[in-house]
Every structure is written in structure tokens, then in C-alpha cells.
Design a protein around this motif. Structure first.
Motif, PDB file in Angstrom:
ATOM      1  N   SER A  94     -40.613 -28.490  12.912  1.00 19.96           N
ATOM      2  CA  SER A  94     -40.607 -28.625  14.360  1.00 19.96           C
ATOM      3  C   SER A  94     -41.794 -27.819  14.863  1.00 19.96           C
ATOM      4  N   LEU A  95     -42.449 -28.278  15.900  1.00 22.56           N
ATOM      5  CA  LEU A  95     -43.603 -27.551  16.421  1.00 22.56           C
ATOM      6  C   LEU A  95     -43.202 -26.202  16.998  1.00 22.56           C
ATOM      7  N   ASP A  96     -41.910 -25.987  17.227  1.00 18.23           N
ATOM      8  CA  ASP A  96     -41.416 -24.690  17.689  1.00 18.23           C
ATOM      9  C   ASP A  96     -40.975 -23.796  16.538  1.00 18.23           C
ATOM     10  N   GLU A  97     -41.087 -24.305  15.329  1.00 17.00           N
ATOM     11  CA  GLU A  97     -40.640 -23.562  14.149  1.00 17.00           C
ATOM     12  C   GLU A  97     -41.696 -22.527  13.756  1.00 17.00           C
ATOM     13  N   VAL A  98     -41.247 -21.332  13.389  1.00 18.28           N
ATOM     14  CA  VAL A  98     -42.168 -20.280  12.953  1.00 18.28           C
ATOM     15  C   VAL A  98     -42.515 -20.513  11.474  1.00 18.28           C
TER      16      VAL A  98
END
Length: 207
Positions: A94-98
Motif C-alpha cells: 500500500s502506498l501508505d505502508e512503511v
């Protein structure tokens, strides 16, 4: 941050002959895995993938037969001569995943210290950064023209998007301009003590 689109097509054939045929036709076999979902076999264009790799792309938007998602390039295999990509693995993200990614450092300019005889040392050609996948840049651009002999740029001075950090210690030197080679060597006829060579004749009077 806008990410490049990597288009592909699902593939059913996975045997050696089928994969060899794909490569002859300019395709690269690829695998997508992760996030608890089934692995997906697909194929991407050799020229397109090679260009993205040359640009240092790590996070891409995948469009495979109309299905869209984000992927992180994890492993790339080249042929024996390093001329062609023969396989690529990506993991779903996910583009919000670190995530943690190695990204290259691109230097801009020539240090003043090099003009004075100094030696430029890139102690790290790439660094590992941590942050949301959608924020991680493809490279870190560093201006070095102002550096004099003895100057350095430390990891903590690298400019990164907010929310992205380098994993190196903040005080670790990444780029250094050293003094000219030999500057600290003995001068005025002085020479360092030389080790005694076993079996070498000694001057008269020595014991």
C-alpha cells in the motif's frame, strides 16, 4: 509523489520453453506476491522495465490486464553479461505502508576542494531509507560544489521528504573531500623508520 506505471499481462505458461519464448519476444517473466494473497505470474516489457530500473524506480503502479495496484521491486535477475533482465519479483504494497528501500545518491557539481587537489570520496553510493512507500524518492540529489578539503556531508544532512528517514546514524559521513594524497607523508628528506630485514647486513658498529 507520482509513481511510474508498469503495464503487464497475466501469463499461464511457466515452463522453461515458454519462458524462453517470452524473453525472445521482448518480455520479462515477473512474480507478484505478499499481503496474504496468492502469487501472480505475469509478464512486462523488457525495454520498459529496464528504463524504470535505470531511473532508479523502486515503487511502481502495476496495471496487469486492467487490474491496478502498487508494487515494490524486490529482486531483479540479469543474464550472464548483465545486458538483459531475465526475471523480476515484486511484492504488493500500500502506498501508505512503511517500507525500507535502498536508494542511490546523485551528486551535483564538483567540490571546490577537488579543484585544490582534494579527493572526492563517496563513502555511500546508496543509502537505506524508511518511510511510507508513496513518499520515498527514486534518488537523493546532493549539491557538493561548496565542499572544501576536509568538508563532509553527513547522513543527517541529506534532504528527504517529510516522513522519510535514512537508517544510517545522523553523524555518519556519506560524502567526504579528503586532503590530497601524500600530503601527510614525511618531507624535507625525512623518512619513516624502516623495518629491519632478517639477514640484511648491519652497518659497522651495530649489534
Amino acid at each position: 509523489m507520482e509513481h511510474e506505471v508498469l503495464e503487464g499481462k497475466f501469463r499461464d505458461a511457466t515452463g522453461t520453453a515458454a519462458v524462453a519464448r517470452l524473453r525472445r519476444e521482448g518480455w520479462v517473466p515477473a512474480n507478484l506476491y505478499g499481503h496474504g494473497k496468492a502469487n501472480v505470474n505475469f509478464q512486462v516489457r523488457q525495454d520498459r522495465l529496464r528504463r524504470l530500473l535505470q531511473e532508479g524506480q523502486h515503487v511502481v503502479v502495476l496495471e496487469v490486464d486492467g487490474e491496478t495496484g502498487a508494487g515494490l521491486i524486490k529482486e531483479v535477475q540479469f543474464d550472464t553479461f548483465g545486458d538483459h533482465v531475465i526475471h523480476v519479483d515484486l511484492t504488493r504494497i500500500s502506498l501508505d505502508e512503511v517500507v525500507e528501500v535502498n536508494i542511490p545518491i546523485e551528486v551535483q557539481g564538483v567540490p571546490k576542494g577537488v579543484g585544490s587537489g582534494g579527493v572526492l570520496d563517496l563513502a555511500h553510493h546508496e543509502v537505506t531509507v524508511r518511510g511510507k512507500a508513496g513518499l520515498i524518492p527514486d534518488s537523493i540529489s546532493v549539491e557538493i560544489a561548496h565542499l572544501e578539503i576536509g568538508d563532509s556531508i553527513r547522513a543527517g544532512e541529506l534532504e528527504l521528504p517529510e516522513g522519510v528517514e535514512v537508517t544510517l546514524g545522523a553523524d555518519e559521513s556519506v560524502i567526504i573531500v579528503h586532503a590530497p594524497r601524500g600530503e601527510d607523508e614525511p618531507t624535507d628528506g625525512e623518512s619513516p623508520d624502516e623495518p629491519e630485514v632478517i639477514g640484511q647486513d648491519k652497518p659497522d658498529g651495530d649489534s
